[in-house]
Design a protein around this motif. Structure first.
Motif, PDB file in Angstrom:
ATOM      1  N   SER A   1       0.814  -1.224   0.000  1.00 28.72           N
ATOM      2  CA  SER A   1       0.000   0.000   0.000  1.00 28.72           C
ATOM      3  C   SER A   1       0.844   1.269   0.000  1.00 28.72           C
ATOM      4  CB  SER A   1      -0.928   0.023   1.224  1.00 28.72           C
ATOM      5  OG  SER A   1      -0.197   0.324   2.404  1.00 28.72           O
ATOM      6  N   GLY A   2       2.095   1.155   0.443  1.00 32.20           N
ATOM      7  CA  GLY A   2       2.954   2.331   0.503  1.00 32.20           C
ATOM      8  C   GLY A   2       2.690   3.223   1.700  1.00 32.20           C
ATOM      9  N   ALA A   3       1.898   2.773   2.658  1.00 23.61           N
ATOM     10  CA  ALA A   3       1.625   3.560   3.867  1.00 23.61           C
ATOM     11  C   ALA A   3       2.917   3.779   4.639  1.00 23.61           C
ATOM     12  CB  ALA A   3       0.605   2.837   4.739  1.00 23.61           C
ATOM     13  N   LYS A   4       3.094   4.988   5.161  1.00 23.51           N
ATOM     14  CA  LYS A   4       4.317   5.313   5.897  1.00 23.51           C
ATOM     15  C   LYS A   4       3.997   6.261   7.046  1.00 23.51           C
ATOM     16  CE  LYS A   4       5.663   8.886   2.527  1.00 23.51           C
ATOM     17  NZ  LYS A   4       4.526   8.713   1.615  1.00 23.51           N
ATOM     18  N   GLU A   5       5.019   6.608   7.805  1.00 24.45           N
ATOM     19  CA  GLU A   5       4.871   7.480   8.960  1.00 24.45           C
ATOM     20  C   GLU A   5       4.094   8.749   8.603  1.00 24.45           C
ATOM     21  OE1 GLU A   5       5.541   8.175  13.057  1.00 24.45           O
ATOM     22  OE2 GLU A   5       6.288   6.470  11.899  1.00 24.45           O
ATOM     23  N   GLY A   6       3.034   9.005   9.365  1.00 29.51           N
ATOM     24  CA  GLY A   6       2.248  10.222   9.170  1.00 29.51           C
ATOM     25  C   GLY A   6       1.148  10.108   8.134  1.00 29.51           C
ATOM     26  N   SER A   7       1.025   8.962   7.474  1.00 30.22           N
ATOM     27  CA  SER A   7       0.008   8.794   6.421  1.00 30.22           C
ATOM     28  C   SER A   7      -1.405   8.756   7.007  1.00 30.22           C
ATOM     29  CB  SER A   7       0.245   7.497   5.633  1.00 30.22           C
ATOM     30  OG  SER A   7       1.415   7.562   4.854  1.00 30.22           O
ATOM     31  N   ASN A   8      -2.346   9.218   6.197  1.00 30.43           N
ATOM     32  CA  ASN A   8      -3.767   9.095   6.498  1.00 30.43           C
ATOM     33  C   ASN A   8      -4.292   7.977   5.610  1.00 30.43           C
ATOM     34  OD1 ASN A   8      -6.458   9.558   7.241  1.00 30.43           O
ATOM     35  ND2 ASN A   8      -6.745  11.085   5.623  1.00 30.43           N
ATOM     36  N   VAL A   9      -4.655   6.826   6.202  1.00 30.81           N
ATOM     37  CA  VAL A   9      -4.954   5.641   5.409  1.00 30.81           C
ATOM     38  C   VAL A   9      -6.338   5.088   5.728  1.00 30.81           C
ATOM     39  CG1 VAL A   9      -2.511   5.062   5.229  1.00 30.81           C
ATOM     40  CG2 VAL A   9      -3.887   4.042   7.057  1.00 30.81           C
ATOM     41  N   LEU A  10      -6.876   4.350   4.759  1.00 36.96           N
ATOM     42  CA  LEU A  10      -8.186   3.723   4.896  1.00 36.96           C
ATOM     43  C   LEU A  10      -8.043   2.222   4.719  1.00 36.96           C
ATOM     44  CD1 LEU A  10     -11.365   3.756   4.938  1.00 36.96           C
ATOM     45  CD2 LEU A  10     -11.244   4.059   2.440  1.00 36.96           C
TER      46      LEU A  10
ATOM     47  N   ASP B   1      -3.850   8.795   1.817  1.00 40.25           N
ATOM     48  CA  ASP B   1      -2.510   8.557   1.274  1.00 40.25           C
ATOM     49  C   ASP B   1      -2.334   7.108   0.828  1.00 40.25           C
ATOM     50  OD1 ASP B   1      -1.284  11.200   1.889  1.00 40.25           O
ATOM     51  OD2 ASP B   1      -1.679  10.603   3.964  1.00 40.25           O
ATOM     52  N   ALA B   2      -3.163   6.217   1.320  1.00 36.05           N
ATOM     53  CA  ALA B   2      -3.096   4.798   0.944  1.00 36.05           C
ATOM     54  C   ALA B   2      -4.401   4.129   1.351  1.00 36.05           C
ATOM     55  CB  ALA B   2      -1.915   4.114   1.630  1.00 36.05           C
ATOM     56  N   ILE B   3      -4.753   3.072   0.631  1.00 39.18           N
ATOM     57  CA  ILE B   3      -5.968   2.307   0.949  1.00 39.18           C
ATOM     58  C   ILE B   3      -5.652   0.821   0.861  1.00 39.18           C
ATOM     59  CG2 ILE B   3      -8.317   1.714   0.214  1.00 39.18           C
ATOM     60  CD1 ILE B   3      -8.667   4.546  -0.773  1.00 39.18           C
ATOM     61  N   THR B   4      -6.120   0.065   1.848  1.00 37.27           N
ATOM     62  CA  THR B   4      -6.053  -1.393   1.780  1.00 37.27           C
ATOM     63  C   THR B   4      -7.471  -1.945   1.774  1.00 37.27           C
ATOM     64  OG1 THR B   4      -5.934  -1.606   4.193  1.00 37.27           O
ATOM     65  CG2 THR B   4      -3.840  -1.548   2.984  1.00 37.27           C
ATOM     66  N   MET B   5      -7.591  -3.157   1.263  1.00 40.67           N
ATOM     67  CA  MET B   5      -8.885  -3.842   1.236  1.00 40.67           C
ATOM     68  C   MET B   5      -8.606  -5.343   1.272  1.00 40.67           C
ATOM     69  SD  MET B   5     -11.860  -3.283  -1.623  1.00 40.67           S
ATOM     70  CE  MET B   5     -13.594  -3.577  -1.306  1.00 40.67           C
ATOM     71  N   GLY B   6      -8.998  -5.999   2.339  1.00 39.02           N
ATOM     72  CA  GLY B   6      -8.723  -7.417   2.482  1.00 39.02           C
ATOM     73  C   GLY B   6      -9.991  -8.250   2.403  1.00 39.02           C
ATOM     74  N   TYR B   7     -10.107  -9.063   1.364  1.00 37.55           N
ATOM     75  CA  TYR B   7     -11.234  -9.977   1.184  1.00 37.55           C
ATOM     76  C   TYR B   7     -12.568  -9.232   1.161  1.00 37.55           C
ATOM     77  CZ  TYR B   7      -7.500 -13.214   2.192  1.00 37.55           C
ATOM     78  OH  TYR B   7      -6.303 -13.888   2.143  1.00 37.55           O
TER      79      TYR B   7
END
Length: 257
Positions: free
Chosen positions: A65-74, A143-149
């Protein structure tokens, strides 16, 4: 809390479009009810059924996802929060992790898990009850989004990807983990055999045989890796690459806005 499954019924009675909308609502409600029923034992079953391998696949999805320190992620379709809890230390106390799911029961489990954590970073987690087809966030928000199943269980996969694209910042990535619909007949046969002879019988021990029997048909109705790549590009992403993991039983789509 965001309302779930908000649809407008403007077409006249008996119109084919209205019938399709009604069918989609019923299907969405059925899947919502399914995930609510399995919420209490969902994490336990995942560990048993995958021999713990799902934790490795989820870490890979978070890394992609490329998520890193300080990221706003979903974490979209977050369930009980596995990926969200992996994202939390990555973005740190200065970051923010939002877990969104349409099952309140799953979110209750996720919130309970959060309350048992002592690390400061886990205070960056928040849970939202909402619809993956109508995300309650502004454009270019994450800044990044993940989606699992989750994508496999969404009724309108193109619309879901359009929503993911909309709320992602330019240049950011979405990492989407799910079962892989293989084009290899042997691999498909092995996957089907495992569901019929391992997954469903084990789930039956928890009284959830019917709830897990749907897996086989949901994978058959899913998209291949190549089809997912094309759909992501159609939704607006600048690039999309599907990776097979877990011996080809799982797949991870990485799409860049």
């Amino acid at each position: 809390m965001t309302s779930l499954l908000q649809f407008s019924f403007s077409p006249v009675a008996g119109h084919p479009r209205r019938r399709r909308q009604q069918q989609r609502i019923v299907a969405s409600a059925d899947r919502q009810a399914l995930f609510s029923r399995i919420a209490p034992v969902y994490d336990n079953l995942n560990d048993v059924l995958s021999l713990g391998q799902h934790r490795i696949w989820k870490r890979m999805a978070v890394d992609w996802s490329g998520a890193k320190e300080g990221s706003n992620v979903l974490d979209l379709c977050c369930g009980s929060g596995d990926l969200a809890f992996l994202l939390s230390p990555k973005v740190g106390v200065d970051g923010q992790v939002t877990g969104l799911d349409f099952s309140r029961e799953q979110l209750v489990v996720a919130s309970s898990r959060q309350n048992m954590q002592s690390k400061a970073c886990y205070r960056n987690l928040k849970w939202v009850e909402g619809d993956a087809l109508d995300l309650p966030f502004s454009d270019c928000y994450f800044d990044a989004i993940t989606m699992g199943y989750g994508l496999r269980n969404v009724i309108d996969k193109y619309k879901a990807l359009k929503e993911v694209y909309r709320v992602l910042k330019p240049g950011s990535k979405a990492s989407i983990l799910d079962f892989n619909k293989s084009t290899d007949e042997l691999r498909t046969s092995i996957q089907g055999w495992m569901i019929d002879n391992i997954v469903v019988p084990v789930a039956a021990g928890y009284g959830l045989a019917e709830e897990y029997r749907y897996l086989k048909s949901s994978i058959q109705e899913f998209l291949t890796g190549e089809e997912l790549e094309h759909l992501a590009l159609k939704a607006g992403f600048s690039s999309a690459k599907h990776f097979e993991v877990g011996g080809g039983l799982m797949g991870n789509l990485v799409a860049t806005r």
